[in-house]
Design a protein around this motif. Structure first.
Motif, PDB file in Angstrom:
ATOM      1  N   LEU A 157       0.843  -1.198   0.000  1.00  0.00           N
ATOM      2  CA  LEU A 157       0.000   0.000   0.000  1.00  0.00           C
ATOM      3  C   LEU A 157       0.877   1.246   0.000  1.00  0.00           C
ATOM      4  O   LEU A 157       1.694   1.453   0.894  1.00  0.00           O
ATOM      5  CB  LEU A 157      -0.918  -0.003   1.236  1.00  0.00           C
ATOM      6  CG  LEU A 157      -1.778  -1.261   1.395  1.00  0.00           C
ATOM      7  CD1 LEU A 157      -2.605  -1.196   2.676  1.00  0.00           C
ATOM      8  CD2 LEU A 157      -2.696  -1.426   0.183  1.00  0.00           C
ATOM      9  N   GLN A 158       0.672   2.058  -1.022  1.00  0.00           N
ATOM     10  CA  GLN A 158       1.524   3.227  -1.216  1.00  0.00           C
ATOM     11  C   GLN A 158       0.917   4.452  -0.523  1.00  0.00           C
ATOM     12  O   GLN A 158      -0.217   4.812  -0.782  1.00  0.00           O
ATOM     13  CB  GLN A 158       1.693   3.494  -2.707  1.00  0.00           C
ATOM     14  CG  GLN A 158       2.625   4.634  -3.026  1.00  0.00           C
ATOM     15  CD  GLN A 158       4.005   4.459  -2.401  1.00  0.00           C
ATOM     16  OE1 GLN A 158       4.326   5.069  -1.380  1.00  0.00           O
ATOM     17  NE2 GLN A 158       4.828   3.608  -3.002  1.00  0.00           N
ATOM     18  N   PHE A 159       1.680   5.077   0.358  1.00  0.00           N
ATOM     19  CA  PHE A 159       1.204   6.269   1.073  1.00  0.00           C
ATOM     20  C   PHE A 159       1.921   7.543   0.658  1.00  0.00           C
ATOM     21  O   PHE A 159       1.621   8.619   1.186  1.00  0.00           O
ATOM     22  CB  PHE A 159       1.322   6.058   2.595  1.00  0.00           C
ATOM     23  CG  PHE A 159       0.189   5.221   3.115  1.00  0.00           C
ATOM     24  CD1 PHE A 159       0.228   3.840   3.013  1.00  0.00           C
ATOM     25  CD2 PHE A 159      -0.938   5.811   3.651  1.00  0.00           C
ATOM     26  CE1 PHE A 159      -0.836   3.065   3.448  1.00  0.00           C
ATOM     27  CE2 PHE A 159      -2.002   5.049   4.086  1.00  0.00           C
ATOM     28  CZ  PHE A 159      -1.954   3.672   3.983  1.00  0.00           C
ATOM     29  N   ALA A 164       4.487  10.715   3.250  1.00  0.00           N
ATOM     30  CA  ALA A 164       3.545  11.262   4.239  1.00  0.00           C
ATOM     31  C   ALA A 164       3.418  10.238   5.363  1.00  0.00           C
ATOM     32  O   ALA A 164       2.463   9.471   5.431  1.00  0.00           O
ATOM     33  CB  ALA A 164       2.197  11.528   3.577  1.00  0.00           C
ATOM     34  N   GLU A 165       4.397  10.252   6.265  1.00  0.00           N
ATOM     35  CA  GLU A 165       4.514   9.169   7.248  1.00  0.00           C
ATOM     36  C   GLU A 165       3.493   9.250   8.375  1.00  0.00           C
ATOM     37  O   GLU A 165       3.138   8.226   8.962  1.00  0.00           O
ATOM     38  CB  GLU A 165       5.932   9.149   7.833  1.00  0.00           C
ATOM     39  CG  GLU A 165       7.015   8.762   6.822  1.00  0.00           C
ATOM     40  CD  GLU A 165       7.447   9.916   5.934  1.00  0.00           C
ATOM     41  OE1 GLU A 165       7.034  11.068   6.191  1.00  0.00           O
ATOM     42  OE2 GLU A 165       8.201   9.672   4.970  1.00  0.00           O
ATOM     43  N   MET A 224       0.435   7.597   7.121  1.00  0.00           N
ATOM     44  CA  MET A 224       0.702   6.161   6.978  1.00  0.00           C
ATOM     45  C   MET A 224       0.635   5.457   8.336  1.00  0.00           C
ATOM     46  O   MET A 224       0.028   4.388   8.458  1.00  0.00           O
ATOM     47  CB  MET A 224       2.070   5.943   6.332  1.00  0.00           C
ATOM     48  CG  MET A 224       2.509   4.477   6.302  1.00  0.00           C
ATOM     49  SD  MET A 224       3.949   4.177   5.276  1.00  0.00           S
ATOM     50  CE  MET A 224       5.244   4.977   6.220  1.00  0.00           C
TER      51      MET A 224
END
Lengths: 303, 333
Positions: free
Chosen positions: B61-63, B66-67, B70
């Protein structure tokens, strides 16, 4: 049990729409009165933002969410996340009204040993879905739920209520970008846009406008409504449910302290306040409570 | 004539780094853990997760970069029954500590955080990229398990262990090529330290890249007729209280070694424990409350005091303190 019905309104088609709207107005009135009472007993809490979101919560729990007390473990239930966790009294009140918790127990807001903490905690009350209280995180958690439900091919939807001041958190916009990128059309954000935050008006603290344009630029389906107009809330939620390939945001214009004449639009009622007996009585009167109801709310023991 | 440039070699996608071992293990375990999903913040090539991306693309899953989003989203994924593994650099995990606190630990989610590029082992990227505070930050969160394996074999075992474990976990991998220390029969259990070299004069307690240096130090000490025990303390929290107490009793002197600030990490955990069980002299090898800088990992270890000779000197100090204490005890009698 498996929940398949989209909403109570569809579940009970023989019930005229007018009756549902009346029921929801009563539910919203209960949310306001119960919130005032619990904040009075607690000696602290945020009344302004609880008043402003009462109609939105009533419509969600009373008509939109596929979520009942008998199905709090159902993997296909709709999820609701109160991202503006400081409106916990309103969440507990709507939960009490719809049978998720006991109304009298919920008056023990913020008390030692009570599961009704100052901000919702999922280990104390599983039906609140996730712990909130640090602004900005609820939307991300809701996004994760929406992503996970879609991966598991669930038809469940995820709703989250944000405050307007909360939109100043950068994480909200990380999530806004992410939800649109992943085309999470099972995610619906409601913004309690009461124009006030802790210290002052939004536009004096950190301007949000043009707010609709921001969400539009992030490629969300948007609606702007009167957040106290129950028929409008219901029809907008229904339209949001039909949105495809895009998450939806409902910018609900509301009045902070709605229903309590001395609180309406006064920022100082946002923060955690201590209500005197007289203020609590005035507020309940202002909210249309009878003398008996007032006694019932304010004279409970163990409060 | 067309010029076709060759794709640049990705630094760190080759070799035996802990991050590569982690990425390969995740990929190998994915079929066994059907609820496993891996969260990435545009850094899969660096975290080892590119292996998983290739083998199980629909579960990566790509976020984006933007940690915070996530980290909190992992709470939502866990809430609906998936098994999320958040992956990024250790320094970016620090950025999302509060999300890990509220939406993972406080909500008691079964979510894992796996951080590559911890400590001075990051090397040339410099001080801004070298997380020397992560063990301290995550150790302070109630209910958070904190792990730092030492070699590729142990990393593969630890990856399985955290997926089998119920609850939030923070685990370090590592950027640079890691020495292979253990055999195929190596065992790993969360919460258990292991004696990997016997000794009687002092115990060297290490985690991560410092385990190899502690073994090297023990070898040097042996040449000086000092018998050093080495403990691989791969779980920093919950720390192995019994093992530490027995080492304190058996050897009477302890040296801790970690690629982390001396405040709040392994050394602190060991000292806190021994203070209430079997107090004995403890010396701390770690970064002395300063930030790092650019340089190769070995150069940095030398500059900031993390090498085997530094551990040797710390062992001598700990033994000298032990002897002074026992001398005083004798005089007192």
């Amino acid at each position: 049990m498996t929940l398949t019905l989209r909403s109570i309104s569809e579940e009970v088609p023989q019930s005229p729409a007018m009756d549902l709207e009346k029921q929801l107005a009563l539910a919203a009135a209960f949310v306001r009165r119960h919130s005032i009472a619990s904040i009075y007993h607690a000696g602290s809490g945020h009344p302004g933002g609880a008043m402003s979101c009462a109609d939105l919560l009533a419509c969600l729990f009373g008509a939109e969410l596929n979520f009942w007390p008998s199905g709090i473990d159902d993997p296909h239930r709709d999820r609701f996340v109160l991202s503006k966790g400081h409106a916990a009294p309103a969440l507990y009140a709507v939960g009490a009204h719809y049978g998720f918790c006991d109304a009298k127990a919920a008056l023990r807001l913020r008390k030692l040993g009570s599961p009704f903490q100052g901000h919702p905690h999922v280990l104390d009350l599983p039906w609140v879905e996730t712990s909130t209280g640090s602004l900005g995180q609820g939307l991300s958690v809701a996004l994760g739920m929406a992503m996970g439900l879609r991966m598991q091919r669930s038809a469940a939807r995820v709703y989250t209520l944000l405050g307007d001041g909360e939109l100043q958190e950068g994480e909200v916009w990380e999530a806004a970008m992410c939800a649109a990128h992943h085309e999470l059309d099972n995610l619906c954000v409601l913004i309690d846009y009461n124009k006030l935050q802790s210290d002052n008006r939004n536009d004096l603290i950190m301007r949000l406008e043009p707010l609709a344009a921001k969400w539009r630029a992030f490629d969300w389906a948007i609606a702007e409504i009167d957040g106290h107009d129950i028929p409008q809330i219901l029809s907008t939620l229904r339209r949001a449910g039909a949105t495809q390939n895009r998450p939806s945001v409902i910018i609900a214009h509301t009045v902070k302290g709605k229903g309590v004449s001395y609180m309406e639009n006064v920022p100082s009622w946002h923060g955690s306040v201590k209500l005197t007996r007289e203020q609590a009585e005035d507020a309940l009167l202002s909210l249309g409570a009878s003398r008996n109801e007032i006694k019932e709310f304010l004279d409970v023991d163990g409060g | 004539m067309s010029m076709v440039a060759e794709a640049p070699a990705l630094i760190g996608t080759s070799g035996d780094s802990l991050r590569e071992a982690f990425g390969k293990a995740l990929s190998n375990l994915a079929d066994e853990f059907p609820k496993l999903v891996v969260l990435d913040a545009d850094i899969a090539g660096g975290t080892g997760v590119h292996h998983f991306r290739t083998s199980h693309p629909s579960r990566l899953l790509q976020f984006g970069i933007a940690e915070q989003n996530m980290m909190a989203a992992a709470g939502g994924l866990a809430a609906v029954g998936l098994l999320p593994v958040v992956t990024t650099f250790a320094v970016f995990c620090l950025r999302a500590v509060e999300q890990a606190r509220l939406s993972l630990a406080y909500s008691r989610r079964n979510a894992k955080i796996v951080a590559s590029h911890p400590g001075l082992d990051v090397g040339p990227d410099g001080g801004s990229a070298q997380a020397l505070e992560d063990l301290a930050a995550f150790r302070a969160i109630p209910g958070m398990t904190v792990i730092s394996p030492a070699d590729p074999i142990e990393m593969a075992l630890a990856t399985r262990a955290i997926l089998e474990f119920e609850g939030p976990v923070y685990m370090r991998t590592g950027r640079s090529a890691a020495k292979r220390l253990f055999g195929d029969d190596h065992q790993f259990a969360i919460g258990r330290g292991r004696i990997i070299r016997q000794g009687t004069d002092v115990t060297l307690v290490a985690c991560g890249v410092e385990v190899a240096r502690a073994l090297e130090a023990a070898e040097t000490l042996a040449q000086e007729s000092v018998s050093a025990r080495v403990v691989n303390m791969a779980t920093i929290k919950p720390i192995d209280v019994e093992l530490l107490a027995s080492c304190a009793v058996d050897t009477g002197a302890i040296v801790t070694a970690e690629d982390h600030n001396i405040y709040g990490g392994l050394g602190s955990a060991v000292a806190e424990t021994l203070a209430i069980t079997r107090p004995c002299p403890v010396e701390f090898v770690g970064v002395k409350d300063v930030f790092g800088a650019s340089g190769e990992p070995e150069e940095l270890a030398n500059l900031y005091g993390l090498t085997a000779p530094h551990i040797v000197r710390a062992a001598h100090r700990a033994i000298a303190r032990k002897q002074r204490i026992s001398g005083r005890r004798k005089n007192f009698r």
